[in-house]
Design a protein around this motif. Structure first.
Motif, mmCIF file in Angstrom:
data_model
loop_
_atom_site.group_PDB
_atom_site.id
_atom_site.type_symbol
_atom_site.label_atom_id
_atom_site.label_comp_id
_atom_site.label_asym_id
_atom_site.label_seq_id
_atom_site.Cartn_x
_atom_site.Cartn_y
_atom_site.Cartn_z
ATOM 1 N N GLU A 13 0.851 -1.185 0.000
ATOM 2 C CA GLU A 13 0.000 0.000 0.000
ATOM 3 C C GLU A 13 0.888 1.236 0.000
ATOM 4 O OE1 GLU A 13 -3.729 0.916 2.630
ATOM 5 O OE2 GLU A 13 -1.974 1.838 3.599
ATOM 6 N N VAL B 69 0.984 5.452 -0.246
ATOM 7 C CA VAL B 69 0.264 6.718 -0.148
ATOM 8 C C VAL B 69 1.174 7.817 -0.697
ATOM 9 C CG1 VAL B 69 -0.872 8.358 1.395
ATOM 10 C CG2 VAL B 69 -1.014 5.893 1.861
ATOM 11 N N VAL C 184 -3.909 6.837 -2.641
ATOM 12 C CA VAL C 184 -3.394 5.543 -2.212
ATOM 13 C C VAL C 184 -3.547 4.545 -3.353
ATOM 14 C CG1 VAL C 184 -5.613 4.840 -1.205
ATOM 15 C CG2 VAL C 184 -3.502 3.716 -0.463
ATOM 16 N N TRP D 198 -7.314 9.093 -0.394
ATOM 17 C CA TRP D 198 -6.917 8.474 0.870
ATOM 18 C C TRP D 198 -7.025 9.488 1.988
ATOM 19 C CZ3 TRP D 198 -3.121 9.422 4.533
ATOM 20 C CH2 TRP D 198 -2.843 8.380 5.431
ATOM 21 N N GLN E 154 -8.565 6.136 7.196
ATOM 22 C CA GLN E 154 -8.566 4.820 6.556
ATOM 23 C C GLN E 154 -7.500 3.926 7.162
ATOM 24 O OE1 GLN E 154 -8.029 5.613 2.404
ATOM 25 N NE2 GLN E 154 -10.145 6.231 2.081
#
Length: 224
Positions: A95, A97, A126, A175, A179
């Motif tokens: 993941e 960002v 993201v 994003w 979250q």
């Protein structure tokens, strides 16, 4: 006829040694900088020494893409803003960002103290994808051709992660920090009877996903 030996006065000899020393130091410095340049622009996104590190994939980020987190771990600023960096990703689900920034020079007269450029920064994005070992990925996104396009793109920015041959892997989405905390459950094994301990566990989980700015703001509040 005797052979005359060349002589060098002490001051001249000292200057010669100094010139050689400076040249040698400069050469060593250039070699050292060249040798570490690649490591300075390749960022490891994990902690410790995982076995899969030798098979890490690479995500190339150009200067206008700033990666802020990878798998919940904050990425530091390296050297300066707007620096192209390679991010080493462990094989498997990742993941990332990031934000996108463009800079445009202002036309006309600029008042004292006023910025000479327009800066357009997107909201955090993201992207989640499965990184294959030793694969190389990069961001693909439209390049604005005017300041008006850059301003509009900052509000609707989206990028795609692609392989070296241009195959799309994943599209980015908006994003928010919330979250991250929502995706960080507290393991059942850490559940305790005390309500205070449960709150502490939740604080630790949120702290691990907070940005540096959020941590500083919290510490200022806590010690006021």
């Amino acid at each position: 006829m005797g052979i005359k030996q060349a002589s060098l006065s002490k001051p001249a000899f000292g200057r010669s040694i100094k010139r050689v020393s400076h040249s040698l130091f400069a050469s060593v410095l250039v070699i050292a900088l060249a040798g570490c340049a690649s490591s300075m622009t390749r960022v490891e996104t994990w902690e410790g020494e995982p076995e899969a590190a030798s098979q890490a994939a690479t995500l190339k980020a150009p200067g206008d893409i700033k990666v802020t987190q990878v798998n919940g771990r904050n990425m530091s600023n390296f050297l300066m803003d707007d620096l192209a960096l390679d991010y080493a990703l462990l094989p498997g689900e990742n993941e990332v960002v990031f934000t996108h920034k463009t800079i445009w020079a202002k036309s006309g007269v600029v008042e004292n103290g006023e910025s000479k450029v327009h800066v357009y920064l997107s909201e955090p994005q993201v992207v989640r994808f499965n990184a294959e070992q030793d694969e190389v990925y990069r961001f693909r996104f439209p390049e604005p051709k005017s300041r008006a396009e850059a301003e509009q793109m900052a509000e609707t920015f989206m990028a795609t992660v692609v392989t070296e041959d241009g195959q799309a892997v994943a599209d980015s989405k908006s994003w928010t920090p919330q979250q991250a905390s929502d995706r960080t459950p507290i393991p059942a094994s850490r559940a305790v009877d005390s309500a205070d301990d449960s709150a502490l566990d939740r604080l630790k989980a949120v702290w691990a996903t907070a940005t540096e700015a959020e941590k500083k703001a919290f510490l200022r509040w806590a010690f006021e």
